[in-house]
Design a protein around this motif. Sequence first.
Motif, PDB file in Angstrom:
ATOM      1  N   GLY A 165      12.039  -8.705   4.840  1.00 60.25           N
ATOM      2  CA  GLY A 165      10.927  -8.035   4.811  1.00 60.25           C
ATOM      3  C   GLY A 165       9.939  -8.558   3.602  1.00 60.25           C
ATOM      4  N   TRP A 166       9.142  -8.022   2.960  1.00 61.67           N
ATOM      5  CA  TRP A 166       8.146  -8.463   2.116  1.00 61.67           C
ATOM      6  C   TRP A 166       8.344  -8.391   1.007  1.00 61.67           C
ATOM      7  N   ASP A 201      -0.637  -4.030   5.761  1.00 59.64           N
ATOM      8  CA  ASP A 201      -0.840  -3.073   6.863  1.00 59.64           C
ATOM      9  C   ASP A 201       0.802  -2.139   6.942  1.00 59.64           C
ATOM     10  N   GLU A 202       1.642  -2.851   6.435  1.00 58.12           N
ATOM     11  CA  GLU A 202       3.045  -2.079   6.478  1.00 58.12           C
ATOM     12  C   GLU A 202       3.086  -1.426   4.976  1.00 58.12           C
ATOM     13  N   GLU A 219       1.253   1.835   5.543  1.00 58.90           N
ATOM     14  CA  GLU A 219       1.949   2.710   6.207  1.00 58.90           C
ATOM     15  C   GLU A 219       3.138   3.043   5.379  1.00 58.90           C
ATOM     16  N   ALA A 220       3.681   2.342   4.529  1.00 58.34           N
ATOM     17  CA  ALA A 220       4.796   2.977   3.902  1.00 58.34           C
ATOM     18  C   ALA A 220       4.463   3.852   2.606  1.00 58.34           C
ATOM     19  N   ILE A 241      10.163  -3.680   1.634  1.00 58.87           N
ATOM     20  CA  ILE A 241       8.962  -3.894   0.830  1.00 58.87           C
ATOM     21  C   ILE A 241       9.358  -3.769  -0.693  1.00 58.87           C
ATOM     22  N   ARG A 281      12.287   0.075   3.438  1.00 64.57           N
ATOM     23  CA  ARG A 281      11.450  -0.315   4.567  1.00 64.57           C
ATOM     24  C   ARG A 281      11.435  -1.977   4.486  1.00 64.57           C
ATOM     25  N   GLU A 337      -0.686  -8.547   7.681  1.00 62.16           N
ATOM     26  CA  GLU A 337       0.262  -7.949   8.023  1.00 62.16           C
ATOM     27  C   GLU A 337       0.959  -7.354   7.085  1.00 62.16           C
TER      28      GLU A 337
END
Length: 360
Positions: free
Chosen positions: A25-26, A347-348, A351-352, A322, A320, A344
Amino acid sequence: MTGPKPLANILEITPYKGGQKLDHGWKLSSNENPLGSSQAARTALAKAAEHLELYPDGSAFALREALAKKYGIDAGRIVCGAGSDEIFQLLGRAYLQPGDEIIQSQHGFLVYKLVAQQAGAKCISAPEKNLTADVDAMLERVTDRTKIVFLANPNNPTGSYIPYEEVKRLHKGLRDDILLVLDGAYAEYVRQNDYAAGMEMAGEEPNVLVTRTFSKIHGLAGLRVGWAYGPESVIDALHRVRGPFNVTSVGQAAAIAALADDEFVSHSADHNNGELDRLKPTLEAMGYKVYPSVANFLLIEFEDRDGKRADDADAFLRSRGIVIRDMKAYGLRKCMRLTIGTKEANDEVLEAFDAFAKAG
């Protein structure tokens, strides 16, 4: 047998903890450059790595000369360190002793307090206005024991800044024997016309030091390279207490190359500010309170009710993939800090956050 005992003031320290990450993930918890680092810096590092058997230049001569040329300053009044964090540590060794005091803004960078504690000194935190340093509050807390005033401008973790006129007013209100340290770790991101990092002041005044880093916009956090510019007497003191080879040869080489890559720096700043302008209003439209920021992160405040608190958001985001930064250590229990990532990743993130806002 009990063994040797460390100093009592050392045992009072809560060690600094960096941003966490997951196996996937990020990772948006450490204010790292999402674009990586300059290709020129990576190439220079690889070349320097061919001779790891050699000690680095202890004076960082070439790096100081490159910095002097870049900023139009005197190379003899520059000291380099293992990140600006080490510069702060050196200041503690050179200027603080038990009973002394430092002053910072209420939510200043945690390392300032650690530096004071290591020296047996006291950290005085001045209340802020709207999570922004308050010059009057800082000046009101000056005593005959004050030795250093730390001002992170822009400030981490709030993202706020004070105009250069306010910085000058702060300096004017300090005694000549008090050192004003202007921490400009995020200076390259700021586009506001009333902002200045303080290089001119550090060049003219006997008690102003500017610190900078290659960890943020230059993307060299893994190499630990920072530097400071200021009065000859202060720089001399820092040289006397620093380690003889405190900046690695590969770090110096990469930093010199990164400094010359204006295109990468400009691209990083453009990406950051464009994403700030996109993320902040979008998150606010979802119902979150987002504080203004001129750095490469956003401070986000969450509701204080079951299921919607910062801890709840943290768990939801981690599920998720993050990771953002918990702010309890800064006394901001309702907040979390989000580093600006790639498009990118952002964006996620959006959304989260939207899903979390709608959950429950």
